[in-house]
Scaffold this active site. Sequence first.
Site, PDB file in Angstrom:
ATOM      1  N   TYR A 157     -50.763 -15.217  19.686  1.00 23.70           N
ATOM      2  CA  TYR A 157     -51.817 -14.234  19.505  1.00 23.70           C
ATOM      3  C   TYR A 157     -53.041 -14.831  20.152  1.00 23.70           C
ATOM      4  O   TYR A 157     -53.253 -16.040  20.079  1.00 23.70           O
ATOM      5  CB  TYR A 157     -52.023 -13.967  18.014  1.00 23.70           C
ATOM      6  CG  TYR A 157     -52.376 -12.539  17.683  1.00 23.70           C
ATOM      7  CD1 TYR A 157     -51.677 -11.481  18.259  1.00 23.70           C
ATOM      8  CD2 TYR A 157     -53.381 -12.244  16.790  1.00 23.70           C
ATOM      9  CE1 TYR A 157     -51.988 -10.178  17.941  1.00 23.70           C
ATOM     10  CE2 TYR A 157     -53.697 -10.947  16.459  1.00 23.70           C
ATOM     11  CZ  TYR A 157     -52.998  -9.909  17.042  1.00 23.70           C
ATOM     12  OH  TYR A 157     -53.314  -8.611  16.737  1.00 23.70           O
ATOM     13  N   TRP A 172     -56.204 -15.490  19.939  1.00 22.30           N
ATOM     14  CA  TRP A 172     -57.474 -15.906  19.367  1.00 22.30           C
ATOM     15  C   TRP A 172     -57.655 -17.414  19.292  1.00 22.30           C
ATOM     16  O   TRP A 172     -58.631 -17.894  18.726  1.00 22.30           O
ATOM     17  CB  TRP A 172     -57.609 -15.331  17.951  1.00 22.30           C
ATOM     18  CG  TRP A 172     -57.889 -13.876  17.925  1.00 22.30           C
ATOM     19  CD1 TRP A 172     -56.976 -12.871  17.712  1.00 22.30           C
ATOM     20  CD2 TRP A 172     -59.147 -13.228  18.110  1.00 22.30           C
ATOM     21  NE1 TRP A 172     -57.598 -11.654  17.745  1.00 22.30           N
ATOM     22  CE2 TRP A 172     -58.926 -11.837  17.989  1.00 22.30           C
ATOM     23  CE3 TRP A 172     -60.439 -13.683  18.361  1.00 22.30           C
ATOM     24  CZ2 TRP A 172     -59.950 -10.905  18.118  1.00 22.30           C
ATOM     25  CZ3 TRP A 172     -61.456 -12.753  18.482  1.00 22.30           C
ATOM     26  CH2 TRP A 172     -61.212 -11.375  18.356  1.00 22.30           C
TER      27      TRP A 172
END
Length: 764
Positions: free
Chosen positions: A108, A110
């Site tokens: 992901y 982030w």
Amino acid sequence: MPEPRLTATHWGNYLVGTAPDGGISVRPNGSDPEPSPIGRSLAAARDPGVRIARPAVRRGYLRDRDRSGRGREPFVEVGWDEALDLAAGALRGTIAAHGNRAIYGGSYGWASAGRFHHAQGQLHRFLRLAGGYTDSVDTYSFAAAEVIVPHIIGLNAYYAGKQAPTTAEVAEHCRCLVLFGGAPSRNTQVNPGGIGAHDDRGHLAELSAAGVEIVHVGPLRDDVDAAVGARWLPCRPNADVPVLLALVHAVLAENLQDDDFLARYTVGFDEFARYVRGGDGVPKTPEWAAGLSGVPAAEIRALARKLASGRSLIGLSYAVQRARYGEQPYWAAWALAAALGYIGLPGGGVQMGSGVGKGTTLQRRVPPFRIGTIPQGPNPVPDTVPVSRIAELLERPGEPYRYNGAERVYPEIDLVYWAGGNPFHHHQDLNRLRRAWTRPGTVIVNEHSWTATARHADIVFPVTTTLEREDFAGSSSDHWLTPMHRVFEPYGEARDDHAVLAALAERLGFGAAFTEGRSTAEWVEHVWETTRSDAAAVGVELPAYRDFRTGPPLDLRPLLPERDHDLERFRAAPERHPLRTPSGRIEIYSHTIAEAGDLLGHPAWYPDREWLGDPRAERFPLHLLSNQPATRLHSQHDNGATSRDAKIAGREPLRLHPADAAERGLRDGDLARVFNDRGAFLAGVATSDALLPGVAQIATGAWYDPDDELGLERHGNPNVVTPDIGTSPLAQGPSPNSCLVQVERFDGTPPPVRAFEPPEFGSR
């Protein structure tokens, strides 16, 4: 003492160095007028209680490749060569036995604001050069909107969100801004790729000063800053659609709709209007909506008249679509805006993602060029799955499922490689995920800290953090570019993701293709020069890399032209600038969706099975909302000062209305057990009348800390009770806000929180 060095995070720019006491000093960069307090937690970036110092392999896997002990067995620390050889052998074995589609490249985006040290991009480049992998589509943040919005207006949902009217336009032209789900200021702290300067308070103050009436429809009063002076219409969770449909009904009942706009710019409104008027036997009147939502019918009628009397803007938070049938609030909002006729006019229409990142304060100056990244190349494996369906993917190999109008089949996954993400934070029903996680033959994780995902891996590679490498930050949703400097040497034996994957690529025979002969420093400069070249092609001159990296953050606004919006061009000349929908217009009725058979072809109310209007609420009478935290980004730096200071007895705070707390004999500071049929967790109680009675609220992001003996999670992670079910067969997005629970006092000695302690280590 060396001078503090500049770096960038998803929540702002900071100067970081060594404090006089030997710790880490952090202060905001001077160009940020409203720095995020999350920055304080950077001081915990080298916390020995959570950092991974050396490569580690789960003991059962090291001995005989046993998979049953994931998350429960001790780890054995090994040398880099042994760990890399094990991982390369596992990848080679999976490809030989099952093919590349048996690899799931989970990640992901982030992990870092940096453009080169972007773990997801690094991993995907590596796996694509290795022959491919099963990939994911959509996000946990916005999946339902990502799928439905292109059907409605033919635009990517994130791109469409950036086309909201500017603050100045709303202040000048808009009479009423109605916010469904609010515009919480906590979400404006963060932005993928970084935020050069926070300025949302100034934007909100400008609207208030201009006299724009702001109405907030939602279950939490403080989801809009009190200084804005919004009028709160308390609304039950997941009842936004009845209110939106009733607003359309009220507009039609008093003939307030813009028939010319509907005829020229939309298709299918007549069929939708028949439904709203009761074509299915149930007129969607304000009285009908009041019974479902709790919003008085008189308030709904008055709001409909207000919206129709002058230019208005319909705002939607991300949260309203993270629930069962989460596609519908966005579709219904566009239908209401179409009926009012303000789409494509200054200050009017729809604002998607109110209060999220820079989306509603970005204005019209965004980079008209691509900010560079490491090239990933094509994926030779065509298989993709919706990102929030990972547990089903692991549980149901070979079984069919529906997604966006098509039938697909889950591939069989033998190896999971995760880098830069934490599914044991953002996924739902973590007890189910934990069971499904035992099915693959191998789980490899690149991590800097002992998160739950690292604890549930077979092979763990320690990687560096932002403070331990060189990079630069930039975002298509911001107008700043920031050099990121290495502040500290790598922790322990940590290497950056690129170095780990380069070593694996060398073992698998494509090392030269992966690195292209560049060092990490050369790659960072190459990515900058790619950015610089793309900018020059559209007339934006950026400095040479050596000048950029030694200077302050670069504010691009003086260099950027103001942009037009697609919907403005469409409004001005729909024949010359049609939308990318089958009809070229706004699709209030979609034949594509109707023919797929998964949903009706227009916005509609589908009662949720977990909300306060369902019989299930007799057993579990509180609707739990698990929203984004104010004290961290997702789960990042939960061990940091900003997050820890907000906890109650070391647990995440659970907010209850005073009446709900009193009914259960709970007071501020008590420890409570929150539970339903899926699981249970402990949390500290905090009472607040900012919640609608019957609603409980807790932030996501407390590091998952299961206690198998007690059968509960000790730390306050709400995703042990949230349902792991798709929004609908259309989007298959996550539905964490469709969640009913019961809350009771936890008596006795509470179990200690172990989330910020290293796992057990053992010998071979």
